[in-house]
Design an enzyme around this catalytic site. Structure first.
Site, PDB file in Angstrom:
ATOM      1  N   SER A 104      55.011  18.515 127.935  1.00 31.00           N
ATOM      2  CA  SER A 104      55.024  17.681 126.728  1.00 31.00           C
ATOM      3  C   SER A 104      56.020  18.318 125.765  1.00 31.00           C
ATOM      4  CB  SER A 104      53.633  17.683 126.110  1.00 31.00           C
ATOM      5  OG  SER A 104      53.680  17.200 124.786  1.00 31.00           O
ATOM      6  N   TYR A 155      45.887  21.451 123.205  1.00 28.66           N
ATOM      7  CA  TYR A 155      46.782  20.651 124.045  1.00 28.66           C
ATOM      8  C   TYR A 155      48.176  21.298 124.086  1.00 28.66           C
ATOM      9  CZ  TYR A 155      49.486  16.614 125.708  1.00 28.66           C
ATOM     10  OH  TYR A 155      50.327  15.787 126.423  1.00 28.66           O
TER      11      TYR A 155
HETATM   12  P1  NAP Z   1      46.077   9.050 130.131  1.00 30.79           P
HETATM   13  O1  NAP Z   1      46.462   7.633 130.087  1.00 30.79           O
HETATM   14  O2  NAP Z   1      45.019   9.564 129.224  1.00 30.79           O
HETATM   15  O3  NAP Z   1      45.737   9.435 131.648  1.00 30.79           O
HETATM   16  C1  NAP Z   1      45.272  10.722 131.954  1.00 30.79           C
HETATM   17  C2  NAP Z   1      44.684  10.740 133.331  1.00 30.79           C
HETATM   18  O4  NAP Z   1      44.109  12.033 133.533  1.00 30.79           O
HETATM   19  C3  NAP Z   1      43.558   9.725 133.496  1.00 30.79           C
HETATM   20  O5  NAP Z   1      43.630   9.123 134.770  1.00 30.79           O
HETATM   21  C4  NAP Z   1      42.318  10.582 133.359  1.00 30.79           C
HETATM   22  O6  NAP Z   1      41.185  10.094 134.064  1.00 30.79           O
HETATM   23  C5  NAP Z   1      42.789  11.884 133.993  1.00 30.79           C
HETATM   24  N1  NAP Z   1      41.906  12.968 133.574  1.00 30.79           N
HETATM   25  C6  NAP Z   1      41.594  13.346 132.320  1.00 30.79           C
HETATM   26  N2  NAP Z   1      40.687  14.326 132.342  1.00 30.79           N
HETATM   27  C7  NAP Z   1      40.420  14.572 133.638  1.00 30.79           C
HETATM   28  C8  NAP Z   1      39.545  15.473 134.305  1.00 30.79           C
HETATM   29  N3  NAP Z   1      38.704  16.263 133.624  1.00 30.79           N
HETATM   30  N4  NAP Z   1      39.524  15.490 135.645  1.00 30.79           N
HETATM   31  C9  NAP Z   1      40.309  14.648 136.354  1.00 30.79           C
HETATM   32  N5  NAP Z   1      41.147  13.768 135.779  1.00 30.79           N
HETATM   33  C10 NAP Z   1      41.197  13.729 134.433  1.00 30.79           C
HETATM   34  O7  NAP Z   1      47.341   9.976 129.822  1.00 30.79           O
HETATM   35  P2  NAP Z   1      48.912   9.777 130.112  1.00 30.79           P
HETATM   36  O8  NAP Z   1      49.551   9.438 128.837  1.00 30.79           O
HETATM   37  O9  NAP Z   1      49.125   8.936 131.305  1.00 30.79           O
HETATM   38  O10 NAP Z   1      49.301  11.295 130.421  1.00 30.79           O
HETATM   39  C11 NAP Z   1      49.694  11.757 131.699  1.00 30.79           C
HETATM   40  C12 NAP Z   1      50.345  13.108 131.527  1.00 30.79           C
HETATM   41  O11 NAP Z   1      51.508  12.988 130.701  1.00 30.79           O
HETATM   42  C13 NAP Z   1      49.445  14.142 130.844  1.00 30.79           C
HETATM   43  O12 NAP Z   1      49.671  15.407 131.443  1.00 30.79           O
HETATM   44  C14 NAP Z   1      49.956  14.159 129.413  1.00 30.79           C
HETATM   45  O13 NAP Z   1      49.695  15.387 128.791  1.00 30.79           O
HETATM   46  C15 NAP Z   1      51.434  13.919 129.629  1.00 30.79           C
HETATM   47  N6  NAP Z   1      52.152  13.365 128.475  1.00 30.79           N
HETATM   48  C16 NAP Z   1      51.963  12.083 128.084  1.00 30.79           C
HETATM   49  C17 NAP Z   1      52.697  11.575 127.020  1.00 30.79           C
HETATM   50  C18 NAP Z   1      52.546  10.146 126.542  1.00 30.79           C
HETATM   51  O14 NAP Z   1      53.224   9.766 125.568  1.00 30.79           O
HETATM   52  N7  NAP Z   1      51.736   9.312 127.190  1.00 30.79           N
HETATM   53  C19 NAP Z   1      53.639  12.388 126.346  1.00 30.79           C
HETATM   54  C20 NAP Z   1      53.801  13.716 126.771  1.00 30.79           C
HETATM   55  C21 NAP Z   1      53.060  14.198 127.852  1.00 30.79           C
HETATM   56  P3  NAP Z   1      40.325   8.848 133.530  1.00 30.79           P
HETATM   57  O15 NAP Z   1      41.139   7.654 133.877  1.00 30.79           O
HETATM   58  O16 NAP Z   1      39.081   8.965 134.289  1.00 30.79           O
HETATM   59  O17 NAP Z   1      40.183   9.026 132.052  1.00 30.79           O
END
Ligand code: NAP
Length: 255
Positions: free
Chosen positions: A156, A169
């Site tokens: 991130s 985070y």
């Molecule tokens: P998201 O929509 O919240 O999806 C996160 C996924 O991780 C979900 O499928 C969630 O499962 C799973 N998860 C969370 N806790 C878990 C646990 N305890 N055990 C197993 N699985 C778990 O987030 P996203 O935006 O797609 O993020 C994906 C990655 O990109 C993350 O590493 C995040 O830090 C990074 N990121 C995202 C952004 C952004 O703008 N979106 C920016 C920078 C970095 P559930 O479906 O069951 O909740």
């Protein structure tokens, strides 16, 4: 390092590769799993909500992709024994692992450090860094069996420059960057096994909505938009690239 936003992956980029995606039920992980399967990979869908994983499984099957597998796992309660059982199961089923996308993460709370709840801090560190580290250790022997394996840790922008209120985070993402460097350096003598970090950048998902509730989602790139870099880094064209920090989209220019 720069993104590969214009990369055009050949349809068979990931043919015959076995790739595990964590957090594959939603957001970026879901799209990456679908995209890897569309490019020929057998995808292992790991996550904590089985219903969501089943929907992704069905979508892959309906699109005619290679039969995926579901691996339910919650990083919060997962033990070393769970990771070793996972490695044994995957060894039996597939014999090797060609790709590992560490994507699952928890945002925790955006709040001043003085008010950060220590239990929540531990939880975020467990899901975002400790769990993925021990899972990687358990899966290393399987990755070593691949002719060309790629491990991608999701980072991130707050894992590269600290930002007020982002607490556990942000710290977990700095740790992710550091762990990637340590591992890449250790694996230098194994050019068939590469390890890099990838920062997706601001992307339209539930996590982004929680972090920026007032933001108009229409201004954000979708998970589909950022897939070129996810594909390039997982596929053979990035072979030999290791220990690097990538971005999946150019930085946003704010008015
Ligand atoms: P998201 O929509 O919240 O999806 C996160 C996924 O991780 C979900 O499928 C969630 O499962 C799973 N998860 C969370 N806790 C878990 C646990 N305890 N055990 C197993 N699985 C778990 O987030 P996203 O935006 O797609 O993020 C994906 C990655 O990109 C993350 O590493 C995040 O830090 C990074 N990121 C995202 C952004 C952004 O703008 N979106 C920016 C920078 C970095 P559930 O479906 O069951 O909740």
């Amino acid at each position: 390092m720069s993104c590969k936003i214009d990369y055009q992956a050949p349809p068979d980029l990931l043919a015959n590769r076995v790739i595990l995606v964590t957090g594959a039920g939603d957001g970026i992980g879901r799209t990456a799993a679908l995209s890897y399967a569309r490019h020929g990979a057998t995808v292992i869908l790991l996550g904590r909500t089985i219903k969501k994983l089943e929907r992704v499984y069905d979508e892959i099957e309906a699109a005619g992709g290679p039969q995926p597998a579901i691996f339910p796992l919650n990083f919060e309660g997962a033990s070393l024994a769970d990771f070793h059982d996972m490695a044994l199961t995957l060894e039996k089923e597939f014999g090797r692992l060609d790709g590992l996308l560490h994507n699952a993460s928890l945002l925790g709370r955006i709040t001043p450090f003085a008010q950060y709840d220590p239990e929540l801090w531990e939880q975020v560190m467990q899901v975002n860094i400790n769990g993925p580290i021990w899972m990687t250790q358990a899966l290393l022997p399987l990755l070593e069996k691949s002719e060309d394996a790629s491990v991608i840790f999701t980072s991130s922008s707050v894992g590269r420059k600290g930002r007020a209120y982002w607490g556990a985070y942000s710290v977990s993402k700095f740790a992710t960057e550091g762990f990637m460097e340590v591992l890449a350096d250790e694996l230098e003598s194994q050019p068939h096994l590469r390890v890099n970090t990838l920062n997706p950048g601001a992307t339209r998902t539930q996590m982004r909505r929680s972090a920026y509730p007032g933001e108009d989602p229409a201004t954000l790139r979708t998970p589909e938009d950022i897939m070129p870099t996810y594909l390039w880094l997982m596929g053979p064209e990035s072979a030999g690239v290791s220990g690097q920090k990538f971005d999946a989209q150019p930085p946003r220019v704010s008015a």
